[in-house]
Design a protein around this motif. Structure first.
Motif, PDB file in Angstrom:
ATOM      1  N   THR A  21      -0.184  -0.092   6.141  1.00 62.01           N
ATOM      2  CA  THR A  21       0.473  -1.154   6.916  1.00 62.01           C
ATOM      3  C   THR A  21      -0.520  -1.887   7.814  1.00 62.01           C
ATOM      4  O   THR A  21      -0.115  -2.624   8.700  1.00 62.01           O
ATOM      5  N   GLY A  22      -1.834  -1.670   7.589  1.00 62.13           N
ATOM      6  CA  GLY A  22      -2.840  -2.358   8.388  1.00 62.13           C
ATOM      7  C   GLY A  22      -2.645  -3.863   8.336  1.00 62.13           C
ATOM      8  O   GLY A  22      -2.438  -4.428   7.265  1.00 62.13           O
ATOM      9  N   MET A  45      -2.067   8.448   9.287  1.00 66.25           N
ATOM     10  CA  MET A  45      -2.235   7.271  10.131  1.00 66.25           C
ATOM     11  C   MET A  45      -3.697   7.146  10.557  1.00 66.25           C
ATOM     12  O   MET A  45      -4.378   8.147  10.763  1.00 66.25           O
ATOM     13  N   MET A  46      -4.129   5.900  10.689  1.00 65.20           N
ATOM     14  CA  MET A  46      -5.475   5.615  11.200  1.00 65.20           C
ATOM     15  C   MET A  46      -5.361   4.730  12.437  1.00 65.20           C
ATOM     16  O   MET A  46      -4.493   3.844  12.511  1.00 65.20           O
ATOM     17  N   GLY A  47      -6.268   4.965  13.410  1.00 56.70           N
ATOM     18  CA  GLY A  47      -6.339   4.091  14.571  1.00 56.70           C
ATOM     19  C   GLY A  47      -6.612   2.666  14.147  1.00 56.70           C
ATOM     20  O   GLY A  47      -7.502   2.400  13.338  1.00 56.70           O
ATOM     21  N   TYR A  54      -1.854   2.642  12.312  1.00 52.82           N
ATOM     22  CA  TYR A  54      -1.097   2.114  11.174  1.00 52.82           C
ATOM     23  C   TYR A  54      -0.908   3.226  10.145  1.00 52.82           C
ATOM     24  O   TYR A  54      -1.579   4.267  10.183  1.00 52.82           O
ATOM     25  N   LEU A  55       0.030   3.026   9.210  1.00 50.57           N
ATOM     26  CA  LEU A  55       0.450   4.042   8.257  1.00 50.57           C
ATOM     27  C   LEU A  55      -0.299   3.922   6.932  1.00 50.57           C
ATOM     28  O   LEU A  55      -0.635   2.813   6.500  1.00 50.57           O
ATOM     29  N   ILE A  56      -0.506   5.056   6.271  1.00 52.33           N
ATOM     30  CA  ILE A  56      -1.179   5.085   4.972  1.00 52.33           C
ATOM     31  C   ILE A  56      -0.457   6.077   4.058  1.00 52.33           C
ATOM     32  O   ILE A  56      -0.092   7.182   4.485  1.00 52.33           O
ATOM     33  N   LEU A  57      -0.258   5.668   2.799  1.00 58.58           N
ATOM     34  CA  LEU A  57       0.204   6.548   1.729  1.00 58.58           C
ATOM     35  C   LEU A  57      -0.830   6.499   0.621  1.00 58.58           C
ATOM     36  O   LEU A  57      -1.290   5.414   0.251  1.00 58.58           O
ATOM     37  N   ASN A  58      -1.202   7.651   0.072  1.00 64.35           N
ATOM     38  CA  ASN A  58      -2.107   7.612  -1.078  1.00 64.35           C
ATOM     39  C   ASN A  58      -2.013   8.890  -1.892  1.00 64.35           C
ATOM     40  O   ASN A  58      -1.563   9.940  -1.409  1.00 64.35           O
TER      41      ASN A  58
END
Length: 552
Positions: free
Chosen positions: A385-386, A414-416, A518-522
């Motif tokens: 969602t970046g 999630m990443m900063g 922000y959110l991450i899916l992988n």
């Protein structure tokens, strides 16, 4: 999900000061010992004060010193006050009313007030129910940055001077200013690995110093003094120790001066001295107010963002919410992430992230352990969602079914958000909510990564399902409940791991998770941790996501 290392610098956080948290609180009564007055000022939205079932009742907090008051926040339980006053007092006896209502509606109330006093109380005169009065949170704020007790943070963004400073590939721009910027991911370090080593701050004017907070890097002082000076030449010692412990130290002191210095005389190891944060509190000086800290989620939190993945079969992820993250993965992974070619809806309410055995022309992966080829032999999906959705604090959850097979590495994390503007990992912060290795689908992991603890040293832990069940057999709900106090990880509503910000600062290093993420899916394939696929790994394989939701 990332496992590398680097160095960097960047932002921080406060306008109104929270004066009441952790201060002594008393009440007219408590329903029982489980609901004391202190529970309303402990910063824990899951604990509360409750009174006897009668009118009137009150709760008050002692701020320690007289302070200006401009806001009071009340988070009521169902037993709220229809009529109540917010009052202040210099002595706990004579009270001045700052706010009064006979139409209280309960819930979360933020009341703008104007007054001063050492004591602040809520006086309830009419209950909304047959029960008593009950508050999850009772917060008192005053103008300016600070840390409670009426004292202000005096050192924010003030000039610093040090005996030496490091600036190289191991500590980039580790100048004195980094210790005073309220950015827990930047630090000052000495370039000289010898004794003594020192750093001081110019508060801009004479101040009365009451507290100093030091957040040490592993290169800490075993022996040091805190000193004050009117002119940066003649120093008076206000604190001394020969048994420094490193990590976070909160020191009560009493001294006067324009300059405050940490003077180290014995290092803890072979390196120099290094501080992530050097904070000075008190009165006077010429303080600069830091930016306002983020607000904790409401109690209960409300849904603010979600994707239910209810699109038609074959439709692609919502471009308003997600962006593809194409390319090769880190950590010596073997897949090539496509531009949503491997991500689509199944028409049954799920996002499908598909791992395929599929060579990708022109890609450059690590050598495949089976074939030796550096052309990526697999494709998969990664999306985030970046630039679409960033947030600070909340309940973050996803309902996911993971694939089974050697080499698979599904993740929800999630990443900063400052990673997107150039701050390297792990200085931006990483919060892994769910990671599973396809070779061991009975174990899940939740972890955080920061400059002082990352990669294999990240803070987290493994957990399993009841009765040794297999995660790949069904959907499960992974969640992170994240606020200013830390992160509580849950699986299907069951708490599996708790991270306390205070405990991490006291035992591992700075907490860097109080800014937007922000959110991450992988679905990764191969890499240092899961290892490569083997001949039995099933392709194609799917990671299914029923929904992703964020509550605040």
């Amino acid at each position: 999900m990332i496992t590398m290392a680097l160095v960097a610098v960047l932002p921080a956080g406060a306008a109104d000061t929270l004066l009441s948290q952790g201060r002594p609180a008393t009440a007219s009564s408590s329903e029982n010992v489980a609901f004391p007055a202190s529970a309303a000022v402990d910063g824990n939205a899951g604990t509360r004060w409750s009174s006897a079932f009668a009118d009137p009742q009150w709760i008050q907090v002692d701020l320690g010193v007289s302070a200006s008051i401009n806001r009071v926040e009340l988070s009521w339980e169902a037993a709220y006050a229809t009529a109540f006053q917010v009052q202040a007092s210099a002595n706990g006896t004579t009270w001045t009313t700052l706010h009064s209502t006979t139409t209280g509606a309960g819930g979360n109330q933020s009341l703008t007030v104007s007054g001063a006093g050492r004591y602040v109380r809520v006086l309830g005169t009419q209950r909304s129910t047959q029960y008593g009065y009950s508050l999850w949170e009772f917060k008192v704020y005053g103008p300016g940055g600070g840390d409670g007790g009426g004292d202000r943070l005096l050192s924010y963004n003030k000039p610093g001077v040090a005996s030496s400073s490091q600036h190289d590939g191991n500590c980039w721009e580790c100048t004195p200013a980094r210790a005073f910027d309220l950015d827990p991911a930047s630090r000052w370090a000495t370039s000289a690995w010898s004794d003594p080593g020192w750093i001081y701050v110019d508060l801009g004017a004479t101040a009365q110093i009451s507290k100093v907070v030091l957040q040490w890097d592993p290169a800490y002082a075993r022996s040091f003094q805190i000193q004050t000076s009117p002119d940066a030449n003649t120093w008076s010692t206000v604190y001394t120790t020969t048994t420094g412990t490193g990590f976070k130290q909160t020191l009560s002191v009493s001294g006067t001066g324009r300059y405050v210095r940490m003077y180290g005389t014995q290092r803890s190891g072979a390196y120099g001295y290094s501080l992530w944060e050097f904070q000075v509190y008190g009165t006077g000086g010429n303080p600069t107010d830091p930016p306002a800290p983020p607000k904790d989620p409401a109690n209960p939190p409300a849904l603010v963002w979600s994707d239910e993945f209810n699109g038609s079969s074959g439709s692609k992820p919502d471009a308003a919410k997600w962006r593809a993250d194409p390319g090769t993965g880190p950590n010596n992974e073997l897949e090539y992430y496509t531009n949503h070619d491997n991500a689509s809806m199944d028409g049954q309410g799920n996002l499908v992230m598909e791992a395929r055995k599929q060579a990708t022309a022109g890609s450059a992966c690590p050598p495949d352990p089976l074939t030796g080829s550096t052309t990526c032999q697999y494709t998969s999906a990664r999306m985030n969602t970046g630039t679409k959705f960033h947030f600070t604090y909340g309940r973050v959850e996803a309902r996911v079914k993971v694939p089974k097979g050697n080499g698979f590495w599904p993740a929800f994390w999630m990443m900063g958000a400052d990673f997107l503007t150039g701050r390297p990992w792990p200085y931006n912060g990483e919060v892994d909510i769910m990671e599973i290795l396809g070779k061991d689908v009975k174990t899940s992991y939740s972890t955080v990564h920061a400059p002082a603890y990352n990669g294999g040293g990240g803070i987290g832990g493994p957990y399993t399902l009841p009765n040794g069940a297999d995660y790949s057999d069904d959907f499960h709900v992974w969640a992170a409940n994240w606020d200013s106090k830390g992160i509580v990880y849950t699986l299907d509503g069951r708490t599996v791991f708790t991270l306390s910000k205070d405990q991490v600062e006291q035992t591992r290093g700075p907490w860097i998770f109080d800014h937007p993420f922000y959110l991450i899916l992988n679905l990764a394939i191969g890499g240092d941790w899961p290892g490569p696929p083997n001949a039995a790994t099933p392709f194609p394989s799917r990671m299914l996501v029923d929904y992703v939701r964020v509550y605040q």
